[in-house]
Design a protein around this motif. Structure first.
Motif, PDB file in Angstrom:
ATOM      1  N   SER A 253       0.676  -1.144  -0.014  1.00 45.17           N
ATOM      2  CA  SER A 253      -0.063   0.054   0.063  1.00 45.17           C
ATOM      3  C   SER A 253       0.799   1.177  -0.107  1.00 45.17           C
ATOM      4  O   SER A 253       0.443   2.419  -0.590  1.00 45.17           O
ATOM      5  CB  SER A 253      -1.044  -0.029   1.158  1.00 45.17           C
ATOM      6  N   LYS A 262      -0.019   3.974   4.444  1.00 41.23           N
ATOM      7  CA  LYS A 262       0.602   2.429   4.745  1.00 41.23           C
ATOM      8  C   LYS A 262      -0.146   2.072   6.072  1.00 41.23           C
ATOM      9  O   LYS A 262      -0.834   1.049   6.169  1.00 41.23           O
ATOM     10  CB  LYS A 262       1.856   2.049   4.762  1.00 41.23           C
ATOM     11  N   VAL A 265      -4.415   1.768   5.735  1.00 39.85           N
ATOM     12  CA  VAL A 265      -4.918   0.348   4.930  1.00 39.85           C
ATOM     13  C   VAL A 265      -4.626  -0.582   6.120  1.00 39.85           C
ATOM     14  O   VAL A 265      -5.545  -1.246   6.303  1.00 39.85           O
ATOM     15  CB  VAL A 265      -3.828   0.204   3.765  1.00 39.85           C
TER      16      VAL A 265
END
Lengths: 285, 327
Positions: A253, A262, A265
């Protein structure tokens, strides 16, 4: 090729996540207790590594061991001075005890080390390795493989040794274990020591390649929650597998959506898990 | 319960801004008074789900943030009076509450705690990177009042009385809740979820009601904060320390008691103001070390907070007096 490199990097970092999350899940398995200060243990492991390198010198073996030892002692101390007493208290006391501890450790670290980001000297470990076009740094490889080895070691300790059986016996039924001549207090203190040591050594391993500050603990605590939920609460092998998955998802991500997403997610994954499969991949409902 | 302490408290709270008006630092004392009431509102709101229902949220900042952001957002983008955003904040908080409570309340309590902190962090990161919501810089309210509807006053006294009215409403609502079926069910849930369920208490539904009530009032606290300061950013609206403030205020006074949060606020807010004044900006870090330590000590030694300690001391004194009387 870059994608493969991202995947490899994610899995190597995921092995470190797996290591400290295994520590968190061990405590849950032993006594149905969530340690909100677990991320702070990781952060303290990082500073323990920094202090060892500055004062004593030596390589990753030296400061990794120092961080593990320091955090093991801290874990045992916290068990006897705090956890043992709140364990049978109301849930308010259980959750607030480690939540307050997290704040205490975080802001004490702010006070002592300043809020600035620091790094270990690059002379500790550096260089890159070319694996058929995939470029990985030596710190990444060392951190990933040592963490995977230690995680496996922890699993073997729990499943193949007498101490492991005693730990699991206390986890299964505290009173029955006591009747078998096992001292539950000692075993639970040992679990807290092992759990904190796993966080400490994971912190030392990540300190080699990442800059850190006293505020990083919160992210690690949340990462560990996601890993442990994904793996199924109390399951060490589940946490190992889930750690790798979370490391991978995070790396992908960051690569696809940008670095700030990051964590978004991963936390989003946590909420989705609560809705869809709260027992985790390997856990029972 | 005797009535006169209640009337004395109400009279003291009503008279406070007027009593300090003659002193040299009247403005400062009035402002501190308003901050105490605001902290008491946030902590009393947390107390409904954290204290009465025993479900420990460590991410109530998300409801506070929803309440703080929406009034300033409607002003920033459409020049609407911030008041318009207040009900929107409450509505958003109720949606978030259902979103978190529905899946986690069928699980053991720790899942709820973890989910609250994860969602609060998630919101903080998203808001901090979203330009529409002011990103890292935050949002600002109107600089000068365009009319009464902007709720901007130069003095802290009008805010003080607005906050006092909301706090009175909240305490009244909590008191009514205590007397109602909801209150008894929550007490049963807090004492033991499995036992409550076996007695036929719809545990999950009532935990959700408590969370929604708590979220709505927390959002109101956020709105009042935004109306008074005219500014919010990700840290002041959604940071973890916002949640910490509510938890420690309620737990110090007494979680699950009617006046514990107010007591906690009356102790902590002046203490924090004092450390910040004496130690300057560097004092805030020290404040949170002390907060962490106090939370650990409460959990370890006195989970019932100061009110319970006080009642125990009173009871012990009465017992001693009875023994002396008998002898």
């Amino acid at each position: 090729m870059i994608l493969l490199q991202v995947i490899a990097g994610g899995l190597l970092l995921g092995a470190v996540y797996a290591l400290f999350s295994a520590g968190l899940t061990l405590i849950w398995g032993m006594m149905n207790f969530i340690n909100f200060a677990h991320g702070e243990f990781v952060m303290l492991g990082m500073y323990a590594a920094l202090l060892t390198v500055t004062w004593v010198g030596g390589g990753p073996g030296v400061f990794g061991f120092a961080a593990a030892l320091a955090l093991f002692l801290l874990g045992v101390l916290i068990y006897f001075s705090l956890i043992k007493q709140v364990m049978r208290g109301p849930m308010l006391a259980q959750i607030l005890s480690t939540f307050g501890l997290a704040l205490l450790l975080r802001y004490a670290a702010f006070w002592i080390f300043s809020p600035n980001f620091v790094t270990l000297p690059t002379t500790v470990l550096s260089g890159t390795v070319d694996l058929g076009g995939i470029l990985l740094t030596v710190p990444q490889l060392v951190a990933g493989s040592v963490a995977a080895g230690l995680g496996l070691g922890m699993h073997l300790l729990l499943t193949r040794t007498a101490v492991g059986s005693e730990l699991l016996a206390v986890a299964e039924d505290r009173n029955a274990a006591m009747l078998m001549g096992i001292r539950p207090d000692r075993m639970q203190a040992l679990a807290w020591g092992l759990s904190a040591a796993s966080a400490g050594i994971a912190g030392a391993l990540m300190a080699i390649s990442f800059p850190f500050s006293p505020a990083v603990g919160e992210t690690f605590a949340l990462t560990a929650f996601v890993v442990v939920t994904l793996g199924g609460f109390g399951s060490v092998p589940g946490a190992m597998l889930a750690g790798l998955i979370v490391g991978l998802i995070q790396a992908l991500s960051a690569y696809w959506f940008g670095p700030i997403y990051k964590d978004v997610v991963v936390y989003g994954l946590f909420v989705a898990l609560l809705w869809l499969r709260p027992q985790g991949l390997l856990g029972k409902a | 319960m005797k009535r006169w302490p209640l009337f004395a408290l109400a009279a003291a709270l009503l008279a406070y801004p007027w009593l300090v008006a003659g002193t040299d630092s009247a403005a400062f004392l009035q402002d501190t008074g308003a901050l105490v009431l605001l902290a008491a509102i946030g902590a009393s709101a947390w107390n409904i789900v954290g204290g009465y229902a025993g479900q420990i949220s460590v991410g109530h900042a998300m409801f506070f943030g929803a309440g703080a952001y929406l009034p300033l957002l409607v002003y920033q983008h459409w020049q609407l009076p911030p008041l318009v955003g207040v009900p929107l904040g409450v509505a958003a908080s109720l949606v978030i509450a259902v979103f978190i409570g529905f899946p986690t309340f069928r699980l053991v309590g720790h899942y709820f705690s973890m989910a609250t902190i994860a969602v609060a962090e998630l919101l903080r990161i998203v808001v901090g990177n979203w330009d529409f919501l002011g990103a890292a810089i935050g949002l600002q309210g109107p600089a000068t009042a365009r009319g009464w509807y902007d709720v901007i006053f130069r003095s802290a006294v009008p805010y003080y009385y607005i906050f006092l009215a909301v706090l009175a409403l909240l305490i009244l609502a909590t008191w009514r809740m205590q007397q109602s079926r909801l209150g008894y069910y929550l007490g049963a849930i807090r004492a033991g979820e499995r036992a409550a369920r076996s007695l036929g208490v719809p545990v999950r539904r009532y935990k959700l009601y408590a969370l929604m009530l708590s979220a709505g009032f927390t959002s109101l606290a956020g709105s009042l904060y935004a109306l008074k300061t005219g500014f919010v950013d990700p840290d002041s609206g959604l940071g973890i320390l916002v949640s910490v403030q509510m938890i420690i205020t309620a737990a110090l006074g007494g979680a699950g008691t009617l006046f514990g949060p107010l007591l906690g606020a009356a102790i902590l807010v002046p203490l924090q103001t004092a450390t910040n004044t004496w130690l300057g900006g560097s004092g805030s870090g020290l404040t949170y070390i002390v907060y962490g330590g106090v939370i650990v000590l409460i959990a370890r030694f006195e989970p019932g907070g100061l009110l319970e300690l006080w009642h125990r001391l009173l009871a012990a004194r009465r017992r001693r007096a009875e023994v002396r009387h008998a002898a």
